[in-house]
Design a protein around this motif. Structure first.
Motif, mmCIF file in Angstrom:
data_model
loop_
_atom_site.group_PDB
_atom_site.id
_atom_site.type_symbol
_atom_site.label_atom_id
_atom_site.label_comp_id
_atom_site.label_asym_id
_atom_site.label_seq_id
_atom_site.Cartn_x
_atom_site.Cartn_y
_atom_site.Cartn_z
ATOM 1 N N GLN A 70 48.682 31.253 42.441
ATOM 2 C CA GLN A 70 47.438 31.641 41.774
ATOM 3 C C GLN A 70 46.650 32.623 42.634
ATOM 4 O O GLN A 70 46.083 33.590 42.127
ATOM 5 C CB GLN A 70 46.594 30.413 41.463
ATOM 6 C CG GLN A 70 45.367 30.742 40.640
ATOM 7 C CD GLN A 70 44.604 29.513 40.203
ATOM 8 O OE1 GLN A 70 44.807 28.428 40.717
ATOM 9 N NE2 GLN A 70 43.707 29.693 39.259
ATOM 10 N N ALA A 71 46.626 32.395 43.940
ATOM 11 C CA ALA A 71 45.935 33.323 44.844
ATOM 12 C C ALA A 71 46.577 34.708 44.785
ATOM 13 O O ALA A 71 45.876 35.727 44.760
ATOM 14 C CB ALA A 71 45.958 32.786 46.281
ATOM 15 N N ASP A 73 48.214 35.962 42.214
ATOM 16 C CA ASP A 73 47.856 36.531 40.912
ATOM 17 C C ASP A 73 46.438 37.086 40.903
ATOM 18 O O ASP A 73 46.145 38.046 40.199
ATOM 19 C CB ASP A 73 47.990 35.483 39.797
ATOM 20 C CG ASP A 73 49.428 35.156 39.469
ATOM 21 O OD1 ASP A 73 50.327 35.911 39.912
ATOM 22 O OD2 ASP A 73 49.666 34.141 38.788
ATOM 23 N N GLN A 74 45.548 36.467 41.669
ATOM 24 C CA GLN A 74 44.148 36.893 41.713
ATOM 25 C C GLN A 74 43.912 38.005 42.741
ATOM 26 O O GLN A 74 42.783 38.453 42.920
ATOM 27 C CB GLN A 74 43.237 35.702 42.041
ATOM 28 C CG GLN A 74 43.271 34.611 40.994
ATOM 29 C CD GLN A 74 42.756 35.101 39.654
ATOM 30 O OE1 GLN A 74 41.767 35.787 39.568
ATOM 31 N NE2 GLN A 74 43.453 34.741 38.592
ATOM 32 N N GLY A 75 44.950 38.446 43.448
ATOM 33 C CA GLY A 75 44.812 39.537 44.406
ATOM 34 C C GLY A 75 44.232 39.130 45.744
ATOM 35 O O GLY A 75 43.710 39.962 46.489
ATOM 36 N N VAL A 76 44.331 37.850 46.090
ATOM 37 C CA VAL A 76 43.750 37.356 47.339
ATOM 38 C C VAL A 76 44.571 37.776 48.561
ATOM 39 O O VAL A 76 44.009 38.065 49.616
ATOM 40 C CB VAL A 76 43.604 35.813 47.294
ATOM 41 C CG1 VAL A 76 43.189 35.245 48.636
ATOM 42 C CG2 VAL A 76 42.613 35.415 46.211
ATOM 43 N N ASP A 112 34.882 43.226 48.596
ATOM 44 C CA ASP A 112 36.096 42.443 48.849
ATOM 45 C C ASP A 112 36.074 41.802 50.225
ATOM 46 O O ASP A 112 36.618 40.720 50.413
ATOM 47 C CB ASP A 112 37.339 43.324 48.696
ATOM 48 C CG ASP A 112 37.621 43.674 47.247
ATOM 49 O OD1 ASP A 112 37.141 42.961 46.350
ATOM 50 O OD2 ASP A 112 38.316 44.672 47.003
#
Length: 195
Positions: A70-71, A73-76, A112
């Motif tokens: 998930q991280a 996918d979120q661009g983390v 960011d």
């Protein structure tokens, strides 16, 4: 690729398993190694299935831990890669990834990365695709850094940032008491195995 996947498994960021393929319903499923059974039962229809294999036996598959997936996918991950790179250059620096800012006279702004690098305030943007650094985006990002009194504006990307984007950002920072720091071609740091 398998070496990197094994490193991620060692960190608990990924897991090993087998791919089950059901001949009845055609569904493919990931089966973690501890949950594998001799009959490779299909989770959909419960019929016996088979594990994908080659001449040497079942093929090992990997998947990211759901939190890490998930991280990603979120661009983390690019944010963390940039912070890791900054920490390697200045170990006593401090950063927050992803912050919403409210500045007097300005609507809510987002950065960011924000923090201190060698005792000076740094703020900026991290992109997976350097093509996202359009002139409008660069102008907005630099205005945000200026509005919070940053001394350093960060422009970072996983892939190379174009000379045109760098030159435009440098021109926007020039004469405004704002240093431009460009980090591109970010890579995941080497992972050392603990003995």
């Amino acid at each position: 690729m398998a070496e990197l996947a094994e490193r991620l498994c060692a960190l608990g960021w990924a897991e090993r398993g087998l791919e089950g393929v059901c001949s009845r319903c055609g569904e493919k499923s990931f089966v973690p190694l501890p949950s594998s059974t001799p009959d490779a039962a299909c989770p959909g229809c419960s019929m016996p299935a088979r594990y994908t294999a080659d001449k040497n036996g079942p093929i090992t598959h990997y998947r990211l831990d759901t939190f890490v997936d998930q991280a990603a996918d979120q661009g983390v991950l690019p944010h963390l890669m940039a912070i890791g790179t900054l920490h390697r250059t200045q170990p006593h620096s401090h950063f927050l990834p992803g912050a919403n800012l409210w500045v007097n006279g300005h609507p809510q702004r987002e950065v960011d990365i924000i923090g201190t690098l060698d005792g000076r305030v740094l703020a900026g943007e991290v992109k997976t695709s350097p093509g996202d650094f359009t002139r409008e985006q660069i102008t907005h990002d630099i205005d945000t850094s200026l509005s919070i009194g940053a001394a350093i504006h960060l422009m970072a990307a996983v892939h190379p940032i174009s000379a045109a984007s760098r030159e435009f950002a440098e021109a926007q920072c020039s004469g405004r008491d704002l240093e431009l720091l460009v980090l591109d071609n970010l890579r995941l740091p080497a992972i050392r195995h603990q003995q």
